[in-house]
Design a protein around this motif. Structure first.
Motif: not given
Lengths: 270, 270
Positions: A39, B199, B244, B246, B259, B263-265
């Motif tokens: 991304y 999540f 978080p 999605l 993703r 997003d969460t690393k």
């Protein structure tokens, strides 16, 4: 020796990563630190990547970059980095365009979206089927199965069913052959009507014992004796019943699943 | 317009197929009939492939071939075919060898075997974890989870957990937020101690209703009203609890999973 390799994409990065892994695997004596950057879909993100790459190069180790960025502006940005660049799309799209006598569409992320919705639903349906029909829990849907994997506990049936579903959209059930099923020379009743759908997995007994010991240490279930007994019995059963089978000892789920597809001539649904 | 495309390998063919799909997806107006031919690992098999390719060419449609064959003899055989050939390894290995100042190892199938056993075991462990902790069935292992996906029924939790496991070795549990969990403004008890691992997935209510109708047609569960209610409630809950989340409506499991990783690393274990 150690080198940094980056797989960069404005989509999931799966293509860049898959190709990069395969190519780097050909250099066995080098240890690659591999990082996937998915991304990267804006100039700002691309600039951050360039900074990261340049920092590595300045520290003395020029990074290797595999990218599948389709957006030209983002790709131009990345190309400013001091890196060894394997530009997958640029390399292959130009000759393909010539062969097909047609320009290609350079939409951001385009290549990564499974455009085929029917194929995608087949995969998700197959995943649900695998879960519903895992481990001999339900046997009433075997008429809807494309294939039924059979084998002793921990021979690789469940992960293979899931991979067959996710990758190929194949509805795969699995049935564990336990001690009660073995030694009487016949198939368990639940399987007899579906003999043509059965595919056997077996595994080296020593490897099986090691795997089972991680699950239930020092149990009878994990003992070498038991593992030898069970694998010998299932292999005899497979042979007696003419059930095609595969030894999974040194194979990954990808390899097991692909070999099953080849051996059974099943048609993928995805 | 229709063209035949072949992905040929002496291994699983996954690399050739992944790259080929991505490249061909850039030509939207052409319908490609895509065939993967894995384990082409002997001259005899290669000759059969050449015959098949030549038959197509003679019938007026020159096939397109993506190959990742590492064995030189087999590769030479395939190159005799009348086809447009995208030779992935030959194209990229030579410049890589130069950059790395080292020859590459051309072992049959080498590139397809995950040489890293630890990484492979992490993936299989993670698959077992996902299965054991699917659908809120068990909640006692949440302390061992890397992530817990939460969302309404049929929002994509289970396939995403399995993909996270298979691709990244991530231990992902999932917990379905049902009507009983919603509307009271708080998280279900089982989740409260693990808030930092949660999540959320949500989905367009009309799409959700369509998916649920395939499972339980004309049920209250699948009604548009119910789907609007549940998705609104979970989204409010995610926002209130700073979880978080999605929207999965137009995303594949590959995209959802990637993703989530971004997003969460989260660090991949495979």
């Amino acid at each position: 020796m150690k080198r940094q390799a980056f797989f960069i994409s404005d989509g999931t990065g799966i293509t860049a990563e898959t190709l990069g892994h395969s190519l780097l695997a050909q250099f066995e004596s080098i240890e690659f630190e591999q990082v996937t950057l998915p991304y990267i879909d804006s100039i700002t993100k691309a600039q951050e990547v360039v900074t990261r790459l340049n920092d590595l190069a300045q520290a003395g180790s020029r990074p290797i970059v595999f990218d599948t960025i389709v957006n030209q502006d983002i790709r131009d940005e990345i190309s400013k980095a001091d890196a060894f660049k394997v530009d997958i799309f640029a390399t292959f799209l130009a000759p393909l365009e010539k062969e097909l006598n047609m320009g290609s569409s350079y939409t951001v992320g385009k290549s990564h979206v499974g455009g085929d919705n029917k194929s995608y639903l087949a995969r998700i349906d197959a995943v649900n089927f695998a879960l519903d029909n895992d481990d001999g829990s339900k046997i009433k849907h075997y008429d809807k199965a494309d294939i039924i994997l059979v084998g002793v506990s921990r021979s690789g049936k469940t992960p293979s069913c899931l991979y067959l579903a996710l990758q190929f959209g194949i509805k795969a059930a699995n049935y564990p052959l336990t001690e009660e099923d073995l030694g009487n020379g016949d198939l368990p009743k639940a399987l007899q009507a579906h003999k043509h759908k059965l595919f056997g997995l077996t595994i080296d007994p020593e490897r099986l014992a090691a795997i089972r010991n991680e699950r239930k240490a020092n149990s009878r279930y994990a003992s070498l004796n038991q593992c030898y007994y069970e694998t010998e019995e299932v292999e005899m059963l497979f042979q007696r019943m003419n059930i095609p089978f595969l030894t999974t000892t040194d194979l990954s789920v990808e390899e097991i699943s692909t070999r099953i597809m080849v051996d059974t001539k099943l048609n993928r649904r995805a």
